[in-house]
Design a protein around this motif. Structure first.
Motif, PDB file in Angstrom:
ATOM      1  N   PRO A  11     -21.769 129.003  -9.724  1.00 46.69           N
ATOM      2  CA  PRO A  11     -21.811 129.368  -8.305  1.00 46.69           C
ATOM      3  C   PRO A  11     -22.891 130.391  -7.982  1.00 46.69           C
ATOM      4  O   PRO A  11     -23.262 130.539  -6.837  1.00 46.69           O
ATOM      5  CB  PRO A  11     -20.416 129.953  -8.059  1.00 46.69           C
ATOM      6  N   ALA A  12     -23.410 131.095  -8.999  1.00 44.24           N
ATOM      7  CA  ALA A  12     -24.316 132.220  -8.741  1.00 44.24           C
ATOM      8  C   ALA A  12     -25.497 131.876  -7.836  1.00 44.24           C
ATOM      9  O   ALA A  12     -25.812 132.634  -6.923  1.00 44.24           O
ATOM     10  CB  ALA A  12     -24.801 132.816 -10.058  1.00 44.24           C
ATOM     11  N   PRO A  13     -26.204 130.770  -8.070  1.00 45.87           N
ATOM     12  CA  PRO A  13     -27.353 130.486  -7.188  1.00 45.87           C
ATOM     13  C   PRO A  13     -26.957 130.227  -5.738  1.00 45.87           C
ATOM     14  O   PRO A  13     -27.804 130.268  -4.852  1.00 45.87           O
ATOM     15  CB  PRO A  13     -27.970 129.229  -7.817  1.00 45.87           C
ATOM     16  N   TRP A  14     -25.672 129.910  -5.513  1.00 45.16           N
ATOM     17  CA  TRP A  14     -25.222 129.584  -4.170  1.00 45.16           C
ATOM     18  C   TRP A  14     -24.612 130.771  -3.462  1.00 45.16           C
ATOM     19  O   TRP A  14     -24.511 130.779  -2.241  1.00 45.16           O
ATOM     20  CB  TRP A  14     -24.198 128.447  -4.236  1.00 45.16           C
ATOM     21  N   LEU A  15     -24.166 131.758  -4.246  1.00 45.44           N
ATOM     22  CA  LEU A  15     -23.525 132.929  -3.666  1.00 45.44           C
ATOM     23  C   LEU A  15     -24.545 133.857  -3.029  1.00 45.44           C
ATOM     24  O   LEU A  15     -25.696 133.944  -3.484  1.00 45.44           O
ATOM     25  CB  LEU A  15     -22.756 133.691  -4.747  1.00 45.44           C
ATOM     26  N   PRO A  16     -24.143 134.589  -1.998  1.00 46.95           N
ATOM     27  CA  PRO A  16     -25.053 135.593  -1.422  1.00 46.95           C
ATOM     28  C   PRO A  16     -25.208 136.776  -2.365  1.00 46.95           C
ATOM     29  O   PRO A  16     -24.393 136.986  -3.267  1.00 46.95           O
ATOM     30  CB  PRO A  16     -24.332 136.004  -0.132  1.00 46.95           C
ATOM     31  N   SER A  17     -26.239 137.549  -2.169  1.00 45.99           N
ATOM     32  CA  SER A  17     -26.402 138.797  -2.903  1.00 45.99           C
ATOM     33  C   SER A  17     -25.187 139.676  -2.639  1.00 45.99           C
ATOM     34  O   SER A  17     -24.629 139.677  -1.538  1.00 45.99           O
ATOM     35  CB  SER A  17     -27.668 139.518  -2.457  1.00 45.99           C
ATOM     36  N   GLN A  18     -24.771 140.434  -3.642  1.00 52.27           N
ATOM     37  CA  GLN A  18     -23.593 141.279  -3.473  1.00 52.27           C
ATOM     38  C   GLN A  18     -23.851 142.420  -2.496  1.00 52.27           C
ATOM     39  O   GLN A  18     -22.930 142.922  -1.866  1.00 52.27           O
ATOM     40  CB  GLN A  18     -23.154 141.820  -4.831  1.00 52.27           C
ATOM     41  N   VAL A  19     -25.107 142.815  -2.382  1.00 49.82           N
ATOM     42  CA  VAL A  19     -25.518 143.847  -1.424  1.00 49.82           C
ATOM     43  C   VAL A  19     -26.476 143.192  -0.434  1.00 49.82           C
ATOM     44  O   VAL A  19     -27.387 142.461  -0.843  1.00 49.82           O
ATOM     45  CB  VAL A  19     -26.212 145.018  -2.134  1.00 49.82           C
ATOM     46  N   PRO A  20     -26.313 143.377   0.876  1.00 48.22           N
ATOM     47  CA  PRO A  20     -27.243 142.757   1.839  1.00 48.22           C
ATOM     48  C   PRO A  20     -28.703 143.079   1.523  1.00 48.22           C
ATOM     49  O   PRO A  20     -29.037 144.224   1.200  1.00 48.22           O
ATOM     50  CB  PRO A  20     -26.824 143.368   3.184  1.00 48.22           C
ATOM     51  N   VAL A  21     -29.537 142.078   1.591  1.00 46.83           N
ATOM     52  CA  VAL A  21     -30.957 142.255   1.325  1.00 46.83           C
ATOM     53  C   VAL A  21     -31.541 143.276   2.298  1.00 46.83           C
ATOM     54  O   VAL A  21     -31.328 143.182   3.512  1.00 46.83           O
ATOM     55  CB  VAL A  21     -31.717 140.924   1.473  1.00 46.83           C
ATOM     56  N   ALA A 226     -20.940 135.564   4.734  1.00 49.34           N
ATOM     57  CA  ALA A 226     -21.874 134.692   4.024  1.00 49.34           C
ATOM     58  C   ALA A 226     -21.169 133.863   2.962  1.00 49.34           C
ATOM     59  O   ALA A 226     -21.640 132.782   2.582  1.00 49.34           O
ATOM     60  CB  ALA A 226     -22.985 135.524   3.390  1.00 49.34           C
ATOM     61  N   TYR A 227     -20.022 134.347   2.444  1.00 49.99           N
ATOM     62  CA  TYR A 227     -19.303 133.609   1.409  1.00 49.99           C
ATOM     63  C   TYR A 227     -18.697 132.314   1.945  1.00 49.99           C
ATOM     64  O   TYR A 227     -18.247 131.473   1.160  1.00 49.99           O
ATOM     65  CB  TYR A 227     -18.206 134.478   0.803  1.00 49.99           C
ATOM     66  N   LYS A 228     -18.658 132.136   3.242  1.00 50.43           N
ATOM     67  CA  LYS A 228     -18.104 130.906   3.813  1.00 50.43           C
ATOM     68  C   LYS A 228     -18.958 129.685   3.468  1.00 50.43           C
ATOM     69  O   LYS A 228     -18.503 128.552   3.552  1.00 50.43           O
ATOM     70  CB  LYS A 228     -17.968 131.037   5.332  1.00 50.43           C
ATOM     71  N   GLY A 229     -20.201 129.900   3.098  1.00 51.82           N
ATOM     72  CA  GLY A 229     -21.082 128.775   2.822  1.00 51.82           C
ATOM     73  C   GLY A 229     -20.801 128.035   1.536  1.00 51.82           C
ATOM     74  O   GLY A 229     -20.916 126.814   1.457  1.00 51.82           O
ATOM     75  N   ILE A 230     -20.408 128.766   0.483  1.00 50.49           N
ATOM     76  CA  ILE A 230     -20.301 128.128  -0.833  1.00 50.49           C
ATOM     77  C   ILE A 230     -19.240 127.036  -0.856  1.00 50.49           C
ATOM     78  O   ILE A 230     -19.354 126.043  -1.587  1.00 50.49           O
ATOM     79  CB  ILE A 230     -20.031 129.185  -1.929  1.00 50.49           C
ATOM     80  N   GLU A 237     -26.668 133.685   1.974  1.00 47.88           N
ATOM     81  CA  GLU A 237     -27.287 134.995   1.748  1.00 47.88           C
ATOM     82  C   GLU A 237     -26.803 135.951   2.819  1.00 47.88           C
ATOM     83  O   GLU A 237     -26.394 135.538   3.910  1.00 47.88           O
ATOM     84  CB  GLU A 237     -28.823 134.876   1.775  1.00 47.88           C
ATOM     85  N   GLN A 238     -26.835 137.243   2.512  1.00 50.98           N
ATOM     86  CA  GLN A 238     -26.557 138.262   3.514  1.00 50.98           C
ATOM     87  C   GLN A 238     -27.714 139.250   3.525  1.00 50.98           C
ATOM     88  O   GLN A 238     -28.316 139.541   2.487  1.00 50.98           O
ATOM     89  CB  GLN A 238     -25.232 138.961   3.267  1.00 50.98           C
ATOM     90  N   VAL A 239     -28.026 139.734   4.729  1.00 49.47           N
ATOM     91  CA  VAL A 239     -29.203 140.570   4.917  1.00 49.47           C
ATOM     92  C   VAL A 239     -28.880 141.692   5.884  1.00 49.47           C
ATOM     93  O   VAL A 239     -27.999 141.547   6.743  1.00 49.47           O
ATOM     94  CB  VAL A 239     -30.394 139.709   5.442  1.00 49.47           C
ATOM     95  N   ASP A 240     -29.557 142.802   5.724  1.00 50.12           N
ATOM     96  CA  ASP A 240     -29.455 143.904   6.677  1.00 50.12           C
ATOM     97  C   ASP A 240     -30.121 143.439   7.971  1.00 50.12           C
ATOM     98  O   ASP A 240     -31.342 143.346   8.058  1.00 50.12           O
ATOM     99  CB  ASP A 240     -30.164 145.139   6.113  1.00 50.12           C
TER     100      ASP A 240
END
Length: 374
Positions: A11-21, A226-230, A237-240
């Motif tokens: 799942p890692a490539p599909w998961l968002p970064s743990q901290v917003p970019v 962002a986790y709703k996508g997987i 992804e999640q971003v500032d």
């Protein structure tokens, strides 16, 4: 970058970064352009100086436009205005990440994205003025009519993106949605269909913390929207969302990956609505004043301006020029919206059918006759 649906084992490539970019510090100075972030160290290309300067110019113009539209609503020139104050980086970033041949699917709060896409400001406000359901030509601007019902346009974006690909075009569709929209069934149906079709569509969730007055904590228990996508096979992804450089970097990557066949993306932008939900709202009834003050310290325009100045990309003259352009833009908007609109009753029949049926044609002719007699 690309992963075929049904072929992935982690799942890692599909998961968002743990901290917003994030590429800029809160004030834009302490950290300039650090393109590694979070435990996964996913990287995004640094936006060019030219694109950052263009983003700054459009953000300054967009904020002044938004302030003027709010004032016009208070004066009765608009029926209502849903301000995007504080969300300029998301809306400008979305507009700049797209090509002219791509499609944007906006909501009622996304007027800054419309004017950033080159749509006339009066046409962008026609819906809120009550003169027409859509004041601009969607085909000419490759921008769908603003959507008021939550998330219904997400499926439209998926369908258009898939249809364009079937025609052999390299078109990408980008749908702007709010955090409240992610609780709607239409949103999940759109993501599911996009994942199955591997459609070239990007969903940008502007998470401004409130669905009108409902806080995010009462909407969703996930660690991030962002986790709703997987669950749908959609890269996420999640971003500032108040970091214009990061928003532009992530969205450009998402759009181009979707264009090249990488499939759909879900990007959650963490931002904040500094203004009321609309000009008819009182946010003091549901959120503390200190919360808004905290987010004012993360102002997206101030952050980008500080970073550009620190890198000697923006001077006092450049800041003054952007402000002067924005003031002229607002003045022109005031002048034109002070004029009463020229309305044609026969326009009621326009854009209803591509080939009007006989009954509608007869009704139009009857109205024309009545107008000529009176």
């Amino acid at each position: 970058m690309h992963t075929t649906a049904g072929n992935w084992t982690e799942p890692a490539p599909w998961l968002p970064s743990q901290v917003p970019v994030s590429l800029l510090s809160t004030n834009g100075n302490a950290r300039q352009f650090d393109t590694t972030h979070g435990p996964q160290e996913r990287t995004y290309p640094e936006p060019s100086p030219e694109s950052l300067l263009e983003a700054y110019r459009k953000m300054v113009l967009g904020r002044r436009f938004d302030e003027q539209a709010t004032a016009l609503a208070r004066q009765g020139r608009l029926a209502v205005h849903p301000s995007s104050l504080g969300q300029e980086a998301c809306q400008v970033g979305a507009a700049l990440a797209l090509r002219a041949t791509d499609w944007l699917f906006p909501t009622y709060r996304d007027c800054v994205a419309l004017v950033s896409r080159g749509i006339d400001p009066v046409e962008a406000l026609t819906l809120l003025r009550g003169d027409a359901h859509c004041g601009y030509d969607p085909v000419r601007h490759r921008t769908a009519p603003q959507c008021t019902p939550l998330a219904t346009h997400a499926a439209h974006a998926t369908g258009l993106a898939h249809g364009e690909r079937l025609k052999g075009a390299d078109t990408v569709a980008l749908a702007l949605v709010g955090d409240g929209a992610t609780s709607e069934g239409d949103f999940h149906e759109a993501l599911n269909l996009a994942g199955v079709l591997r459609a070239p569509v990007v969903f940008l969730v502007q998470n401004n913390r409130y669905a009108i007055s409902v806080p995010l904590s009462a909407q969703c228990a996930a660690p991030s929207l962002a986790y709703k996508g997987i669950g749908y096979g959609v890269r996420s992804e999640q971003v500032d969302g108040n970091d214009a450089a990061a928003v532009l970097a992530v969205l450009t990557t998402a759009v181009e990956d979707a264009r090249e066949g990488g499939g759909p993306w879900l990007v959650e932008a963490h931002t904040y609505r500094l203004a009321p939900h609309t000009s008819a709202d009182d946010p003091s009834r549901y959120r503390p004043a200190e919360e808004a003050e905290h987010w004012r310290g993360r102002d997206p325009i101030t952050r980008l301006e500080s970073a550009l100045r620190a890198r000697d990309l923006l001077t006092e003259d450049g800041i003054a020029a952007a402000a002067a352009e924005a003031e002229g833009y607002a003045a022109d908007l005031r002048t034109r919206l002070a004029e009463d609109p020229a309305l044609d009753p026969l326009a009621l029949f326009d854009h209803v059918f591509s080939a009007p049926p006989a009954q509608l044609t007869a009704q139009r002719a009857a109205l024309r006759t009545e107008l000529e007699e009176h």
